[in-house]
Design a protein around this motif. Structure first.
Motif, PDB file in Angstrom:
ATOM      1  N   GLY A 197       0.828  -1.188   0.000  1.00  0.00           N
ATOM      2  CA  GLY A 197       0.000   0.000   0.000  1.00  0.00           C
ATOM      3  C   GLY A 197       0.863   1.238   0.000  1.00  0.00           C
ATOM      4  N   ARG A 198       0.358   2.311  -0.602  1.00  0.00           N
ATOM      5  CA  ARG A 198       1.077   3.577  -0.560  1.00  0.00           C
ATOM      6  C   ARG A 198       0.096   4.746  -0.563  1.00  0.00           C
ATOM      7  N   ASN A 199       0.503   5.803   0.142  1.00  0.00           N
ATOM      8  CA  ASN A 199      -0.181   7.085   0.075  1.00  0.00           C
ATOM      9  C   ASN A 199       0.610   8.014  -0.822  1.00  0.00           C
ATOM     10  N   MET A 200      -0.088   8.818  -1.599  1.00  0.00           N
ATOM     11  CA  MET A 200       0.542   9.928  -2.315  1.00  0.00           C
ATOM     12  C   MET A 200       0.156  11.204  -1.588  1.00  0.00           C
ATOM     13  N   ASP A 201       1.131  11.824  -0.961  1.00  0.00           N
ATOM     14  CA  ASP A 201       0.924  13.084  -0.256  1.00  0.00           C
ATOM     15  C   ASP A 201       1.583  14.192  -1.062  1.00  0.00           C
ATOM     16  N   TYR A 202       0.812  15.220  -1.379  1.00  0.00           N
ATOM     17  CA  TYR A 202       1.378  16.329  -2.150  1.00  0.00           C
ATOM     18  C   TYR A 202       0.554  17.579  -1.915  1.00  0.00           C
ATOM     19  N   HIS A 203       1.171  18.751  -2.136  1.00  0.00           N
ATOM     20  CA  HIS A 203       0.518  20.009  -1.811  1.00  0.00           C
ATOM     21  C   HIS A 203      -0.345  20.549  -2.957  1.00  0.00           C
ATOM     22  N   ARG A 204      -0.428  19.811  -4.071  1.00  0.00           N
ATOM     23  CA  ARG A 204      -1.320  20.222  -5.154  1.00  0.00           C
ATOM     24  C   ARG A 204      -1.732  18.989  -5.950  1.00  0.00           C
ATOM     25  N   ASP A 205      -2.778  19.149  -6.726  1.00  0.00           N
ATOM     26  CA  ASP A 205      -3.285  18.057  -7.543  1.00  0.00           C
ATOM     27  C   ASP A 205      -2.245  17.657  -8.585  1.00  0.00           C
ATOM     28  N   LEU A 206      -2.002  16.370  -8.732  1.00  0.00           N
ATOM     29  CA  LEU A 206      -1.037  15.866  -9.713  1.00  0.00           C
ATOM     30  C   LEU A 206      -1.702  15.435 -11.016  1.00  0.00           C
ATOM     31  N   ALA A 207      -3.000  15.675 -11.153  1.00  0.00           N
ATOM     32  CA  ALA A 207      -3.734  15.271 -12.354  1.00  0.00           C
ATOM     33  C   ALA A 207      -3.456  13.811 -12.694  1.00  0.00           C
TER      34      ALA A 207
END
Length: 341
Positions: free
Chosen positions: A17-27
């Motif tokens: 499993g993985r989370n994608m954490d980011y400060h904006r939408d990656l489309a």
């Protein structure tokens, strides 16, 4: 940003499993990439190959593959590591752009051991690419895992390649670099130390919680229960919606999550801004050489009203081939944007 955790003994299956954490939408969209596709390194074109294995990948801006699973059961996961320094380009060594770094392994290898042998024998370099949309220069490391339960974390620190290869390396987050993460984990109660299990969103705390909870999962009765169990772990280390802390890109909100069953070849995607969970059963997809590249546009297909849910293996649409961002692209865009150009 991001957490990745492997469960190697889920009643005969290996899950990650993985989370994608980011400060904006990656489309982000999902792509089916078949065998037989010709690609190159995205740097100078000296390293070129034809894909041996088909894969399903999650992309950022349809320019870089950041997560995915190939038909042999090898999975890859790109996460942020602020300490990443890839070093000056050495023309005697092969290179891969950040955009195609993970894809090279999904295209060419069935196991982590095969990939690690190639990495160590070639001393491959990674070349940074400036994000043309934001001007950011990603600093990333890479995790690989496979259906045998094997695992590797690949980092570049002060220009040096560091490969951590063992099925014991189940968890990966962000800073600090991996050997320091392991040392910090050893100070936590249950892993050799006496520090209580931490609860913040810091990468070190998420590392400890993921390691703690994945070791305590009960054996599942079904593949569906196994996937639900893995989601329970990565949701525990997810980050809530927030305004990003200044200077801390790794303190961003979780924007999507993936659970992949490497044994049964199922890839499950959940957006944190949409109500629908979708999955791909790779046995239902045609990865044959000459078959088209296809795309699932998540921005439209996961819309609240009438959106897709469940098995979306048949919902991918034929699309022009995925174009991975190259160094030439970056230079061309920079020249276009330069004053007086």
């Amino acid at each position: 940003m991001c957490t990745r955790v492997v469960w190697p003994d889920a009643n005969g299956a290996v899950l990650v499993g993985r989370n994608m954490d980011y400060h904006r939408d990656l489309a982000t969209n999902l792509w089916k990439l078949p065998r037989g596709v010709r690609r190159n390194d995205g740097v100078d074109g000296d390293l070129a190959w034809t894909s041996t294995y088909g894969s399903v990948v999650a992309t950022a801006f349809d320019m870089i593959s950041v997560d995915g699973l190939n038909e042999a059961g090898l999975a890859g996961h790109v996460l942020w590591l602020a300490e990443s320094v890839y070093g000056e380009r050495d023309a005697t060594r092969p290179a891969l752009s950040q955009a195609v770094w993970m894809q090279y392994f999904l295209d060419n290898f069935a196991t982590v051991a095969e990939a690690v042998d190639w990495i160590q024998s070639t001393r491959v370099q990674v070349v940074q690419l400036t994000d043309p949309a934001s001007g950011e220069v990603p600093a990333i490391h890479l995790a690989l895992d496979d259906a045998t339960g094997d695992s590797a974390i690949i980092e570049y620190i002060d220009g040096r390649l560091e490969v951590h290869h063992s099925p014991d390396y189940r968890v990966m987050t962000n800073s600090p670099k991996y050997d320091e993460q392991l040392a910090l984990l050893a100070t936590v109660e249950g892993f050799g130390g006496d520090t209580p299990l931490p609860g913040t969103t810091l990468a070190t705390d998420r590392f400890a919680r993921a390691a703690y909870y994945v070791d305590r999962l009960e054996q599942p009765d079904t593949p569906l229960q196994a996937i639900a169990s893995m989601f329970s772990v990565i949701r525990n280390v997810a980050q809530p919606f927030r305004s990003p802390d200044p200077g801390k890109p790794d303190a961003s909100q979780t924007i999507w999550q993936v659970v992949a069953d490497l044994t049964n070849r199922r890839y499950v995607f959940e957006s944190t801004t949409r109500p629908n969970i979708v999955w791909v059963d790779m046995a239902d997809m045609d990865f044959g050489a000459g078959s088209p590249e296809t795309k699932l546009d998540l921005g439209s297909s996961l819309a609240l009203e009438g959106g897709l849910a469940g098995n979306v293996s048949g919902a991918f649409v034929e699309h022009a081939p995925l174009h991975f961002l190259t160094l030439t692209d970056v230079r061309s865009l920079a020249a276009t944007a330069a004053p007086g150009s």
